[in-house]
Design an enzyme around this catalytic site. Structure first.
Site, PDB file in Angstrom:
ATOM      1  CD1 TRP A 138      -0.867   2.310   2.346  1.00  0.00           C
ATOM      2  CD2 TRP A 138      -2.738   1.838   1.226  1.00  0.00           C
ATOM      3  NE1 TRP A 138      -1.705   3.403   2.456  1.00  0.00           N
ATOM      4  CE2 TRP A 138      -2.848   3.141   1.780  1.00  0.00           C
ATOM      5  CE3 TRP A 138      -3.797   1.313   0.480  1.00  0.00           C
ATOM      6  CZ2 TRP A 138      -3.990   3.910   1.606  1.00  0.00           C
ATOM      7  CZ3 TRP A 138      -4.922   2.099   0.313  1.00  0.00           C
ATOM      8  CH2 TRP A 138      -5.022   3.369   0.866  1.00  0.00           C
ATOM      9  CG  ASN A 140      -1.290   6.954   2.754  1.00  0.00           C
ATOM     10  OD1 ASN A 140      -0.928   5.880   3.220  1.00  0.00           O
ATOM     11  ND2 ASN A 140      -1.398   8.037   3.500  1.00  0.00           N
ATOM     12  CG  ASP A 141      -0.601  11.336   2.877  1.00  0.00           C
ATOM     13  OD1 ASP A 141      -1.537  10.953   2.158  1.00  0.00           O
ATOM     14  OD2 ASP A 141      -0.757  11.771   4.026  1.00  0.00           O
ATOM     15  CD  GLN A 157       2.438   7.993   5.964  1.00  0.00           C
ATOM     16  OE1 GLN A 157       1.570   7.718   6.775  1.00  0.00           O
ATOM     17  NE2 GLN A 157       3.712   8.075   6.312  1.00  0.00           N
ATOM     18  CD1 TRP A 165      -3.241   4.200   5.610  1.00  0.00           C
ATOM     19  CD2 TRP A 165      -3.891   3.097   7.447  1.00  0.00           C
ATOM     20  NE1 TRP A 165      -2.793   4.902   6.707  1.00  0.00           N
ATOM     21  CE2 TRP A 165      -3.175   4.250   7.845  1.00  0.00           C
ATOM     22  CE3 TRP A 165      -4.379   2.245   8.430  1.00  0.00           C
ATOM     23  CZ2 TRP A 165      -2.959   4.572   9.187  1.00  0.00           C
ATOM     24  CZ3 TRP A 165      -4.161   2.563   9.772  1.00  0.00           C
ATOM     25  CH2 TRP A 165      -3.457   3.721  10.130  1.00  0.00           C
ATOM     26  CG  PHE A 197       0.853   8.957  10.873  1.00  0.00           C
ATOM     27  CD1 PHE A 197       0.974   7.582  10.899  1.00  0.00           C
ATOM     28  CD2 PHE A 197      -0.363   9.498  11.253  1.00  0.00           C
ATOM     29  CE1 PHE A 197      -0.071   6.758  11.283  1.00  0.00           C
ATOM     30  CE2 PHE A 197      -1.427   8.697  11.653  1.00  0.00           C
ATOM     31  CZ  PHE A 197      -1.286   7.327  11.670  1.00  0.00           C
ATOM     32  CB  SER A 198       2.478  12.582   6.249  1.00  0.00           C
ATOM     33  OG  SER A 198       1.756  11.652   5.494  1.00  0.00           O
ATOM     34  NE  ARG A 263      -3.473  13.575  10.354  1.00  0.00           N
ATOM     35  CZ  ARG A 263      -4.578  13.434  11.057  1.00  0.00           C
ATOM     36  NH1 ARG A 263      -4.517  13.231  12.364  1.00  0.00           N
ATOM     37  NH2 ARG A 263      -5.773  13.505  10.479  1.00  0.00           N
ATOM     38  CD  GLU A 315      -5.250  13.983   6.784  1.00  0.00           C
ATOM     39  OE1 GLU A 315      -5.060  13.120   7.653  1.00  0.00           O
ATOM     40  OE2 GLU A 315      -5.612  13.702   5.618  1.00  0.00           O
ATOM     41  CD1 TRP A 405      -7.613  10.195   2.609  1.00  0.00           C
ATOM     42  CD2 TRP A 405      -7.391   7.994   2.957  1.00  0.00           C
ATOM     43  NE1 TRP A 405      -6.320   9.972   3.040  1.00  0.00           N
ATOM     44  CE2 TRP A 405      -6.157   8.633   3.262  1.00  0.00           C
ATOM     45  CE3 TRP A 405      -7.479   6.612   3.099  1.00  0.00           C
ATOM     46  CZ2 TRP A 405      -5.047   7.920   3.701  1.00  0.00           C
ATOM     47  CZ3 TRP A 405      -6.372   5.904   3.538  1.00  0.00           C
ATOM     48  CH2 TRP A 405      -5.171   6.559   3.828  1.00  0.00           C
TER      49      TRP A 405
END
Length: 602
Positions: A138, A140-141, A157, A165, A197-198, A263, A315, A405
């Protein structure tokens, strides 16, 4: 042919023999589940995964010391794909995996094995050709984006143990041209402070943090960690061009007394104040902190209450200074704010604000109720820019996660999930009495063009078809379309394939809107949010210039020089290879249609 088949059979038999004899795996029952014991002698432990199976807590113990734990959907009933666990650093050591809530009938227990290579269907049907994807698992960001020593670093990510995720880590790749990518080892794994995390990365040019040990400039990575409902900011550093990372032994470097959502640190050097700046997403505002050593941070200000869209959590912020095109040295600051949900077509999206920044406070020049979207499609999120782009280059370049998402976990891919957009250059223009942010593919994408073909001066009264765009079309191409309107009320075109699937792109002059309709684009039934019509406001004018970047599972549409962009995933049963121009209420002229094959990048 039989000779090669015999050799292949011999290799396969030898491989499985070596896995079962040399790399024997013992299985025992525990009070809470099952334990797997083995001595590390291969590069990987290959894990069979059931994509929608139960999430099982898996503790990794090396020589009786707990190293980490991950949540893995180990196959109980069927194997959908395999994921590799890199065990090369533990060669010769005793490894134990404690897997909670797994009984001894699970199919994975008979199929877990060690190996020195990891083979899978890299060219599966919907894996993009020129858009970045994770090698497996997986994504993502985008994270940790920094340019150093002629390399663009792209972290992301990553779940290294499944295509949904979970287990947030930082995957890592580098590129010299923003098109071809080299995969590196995982940059950051979860630890006792939480998952990774990011965040962002910078070059510490003046060694303000004091981590530099050799001639190479030290790279600093700032990232959020999340554990048991809390979030805080941590720091890691690299003295070898990002190949290995050391976590700061006094992490976390920044906590928040009250905020639960705290975050995605974006850090940059502010030259006039000679300080590091960190902008963070805190609920539905952005908070700004400063530091002289990248370790000790002081709160400066916040921005966001009452401004822009607040339909979801804010975010992945960014804060960049850009020159205004053609304005004789005038510069403005752009604050990028990604939001989920709340996008113009539902779910995830990226908004931005224009203003000024003095090293302490961002002063927004937009009207509070004004909302400016970077991209009007369903699949553009978490856009952030690369740090340390050389001044002689002069560009501000960023990239976004190409998904939403609402359905990201469900898209019909197997060994990987998600891709990034193409890298885009940001520019600031003045339009009427306000400033607008444009984004457009970086010029390096044009180096992929080959076998150009073209058509000119096609008058479209009702319909005009081109039935064969490319020979041997693999679904990887680019269209550049220059349209002059004569009297049409609807200016449209559809991309078709042989199955009757199509994507419909049209401008309604009466509504002053550009639409992309993917409700008939191919596979759409995996999630109710996926069939969609996206739109963007468009000026009523005589000439329109479209640039369409089409890959195996996406279409990025740009009008003008990036004044409008719209990014949407698509999953056609076969490549689109026919275009049908259509007009309603009048006619228009396709002054030029250019078609480019985009060379394979792998």
């Amino acid at each position: 042919m039989r000779h090669y088949q015999f050799i292949l059979s011999f290799i396969i038999a030898s491989f499985f023999c070596s896995c079962t004899e040399k790399n024997a795996i013992q299985i025992t029952q525990t009070e809470n589940g099952t334990a797997i014991h083995f001595k590390a002698s291969g590069k990987y432990l290959l894990l069979p995964v059931e994509d929608t199976g139960d999430e099982l807590k898996t503790e990794v113990i090396v020589n009786n010391t707990s190293e980490n734990y991950f949540i893995i959907r180990l196959a109980k009933n069927k194997i959908d794909y395999w994921m590799p666990m890199d065990i090369s650093a533990w060669e010769g050591k005793e490894i134990k995996l404690n897997i909670e809530k797994l009984n001894n009938t699970a199919i994975c227990l008979k199929n877990i094995k060690q190996a020195n290579s990891f083979d899978f269907d890299y060219n599966e049907k919907y894996r993009p050709d020129y858009h970045f994807t994770p090698l497996y698992g997986w994504m993502n960001d985008p994270n940790g984006m920094v340019y150093y020593d002629r390399e663009y670093h792209l972290c992301y990510q990553h779940n290294p143990f499944g295509t949904r995720w979970q287990n947030m880590s930082w995957g890592h790749a580098v590129s010299k041209d923003l098109v071809h990518w080299e995969y590196l080892s995982e940059a950051l794994y979860p630890d006792s402070l939480g998952t990774i995390f990011s965040g962002s990365a910078v070059v510490d040019e003046n060694n303000t943090a004091g981590f530099q040990t050799g001639n190479e400039k030290v790279l600093l990575a700032f990232y959020s960690q999340s554990e048991r409902g809390g979030q805080w900011q941590s720091l890691a550093y690299s003295n070898d061009k990002g190949r290995t990372w050391t976590k700061y032994d006094k992490n976390p470097v920044l906590k928040h007394e009250t905020a639960r959502d705290f975050r995605d640190p974006k850090v940059f050097w502010h030259e006039s104040s000679q300080k590091w700046m960190m902008i963070l997403a805190v609920g539905q505002v952005m908070e700004i902190y400063s530091s002289t050593n990248a370790k000790d941070w002081i709160y400066e200000s916040n921005f966001g209450e009452g401004y822009g869209c607040h339909g979801g959590v804010w975010e992945c912020p960014d804060l960049v200074e850009l020159p205004v095109e053609g304005a004789n040295g005038l510069k403005k600051w752009v604050l990028i704010c990604n939001i989920n949900p709340g996008g113009p077509s539902g779910g995830s999206a990226s908004q931005y604000f224009i203003g000024n920044f003095d090293g302490k406070t961002f002063q927004c020049e937009n009207n509070p109720e004004e909302v400016n979207w970077m991209d009007w499609g369903k699949d553009h999120y978490a856009f952030v820019s690369w740090a340390n782009i050389p001044k002689e280059d002069g560009r501000c370049i960023g990239i976004a996660w190409m998904s939403n998402w609402e359905y990201a976990n469900d898209v019909p891919t197997q060994n990987f999930r998600s891709a990034m957009t193409v890298p885009r250059e940001l520019k600031l223009i003045k339009k009427d009495n306000s400033y607008k942010l444009t984004n457009y593919p970086v010029k390096e994408i044009e180096n992929k063009r080959s076998n150009p073909a073209g058509f000119s001066n096609m008058i479209v009264k009702e319909e005009h078809n081109i039935d064969n765009l490319l020979e041997n079309n693999q679904g990887v191409f680019e269209l550049v379309i220059d349209i002059e309107n004569k009297s049409s009320e609807i200016i449209g075109f559809k991309l078709f394939n042989g199955k009757g699937e199509y994507i419909d792109i049209f401008i309604s002059l009466a509504e002053k809107k550009l639409y992309i309709d993917r409700k008939n684009s191919g596979t759409i039934g995996f999630n109710n949010h996926f069939p969609a019509v996206t739109y963007a406001p468009v000026d009523k004018k005589q000439n329109y210039q479209f640039r369409l970047l089409i890959d195996k599972a996406s279409i990025e549409c740009f009008e003008g020089n990036g004044e409008i962009s719209m990014t949407n995933l698509i999953f056609p049963g076969e490549p689109y290879n026919r275009i049908s121009f259509y007009s309603k209420g009048g006619e228009y002229n396709v002054r030029q249609l250019n078609i480019y094959n985009l060379n394979n990048t792998r």
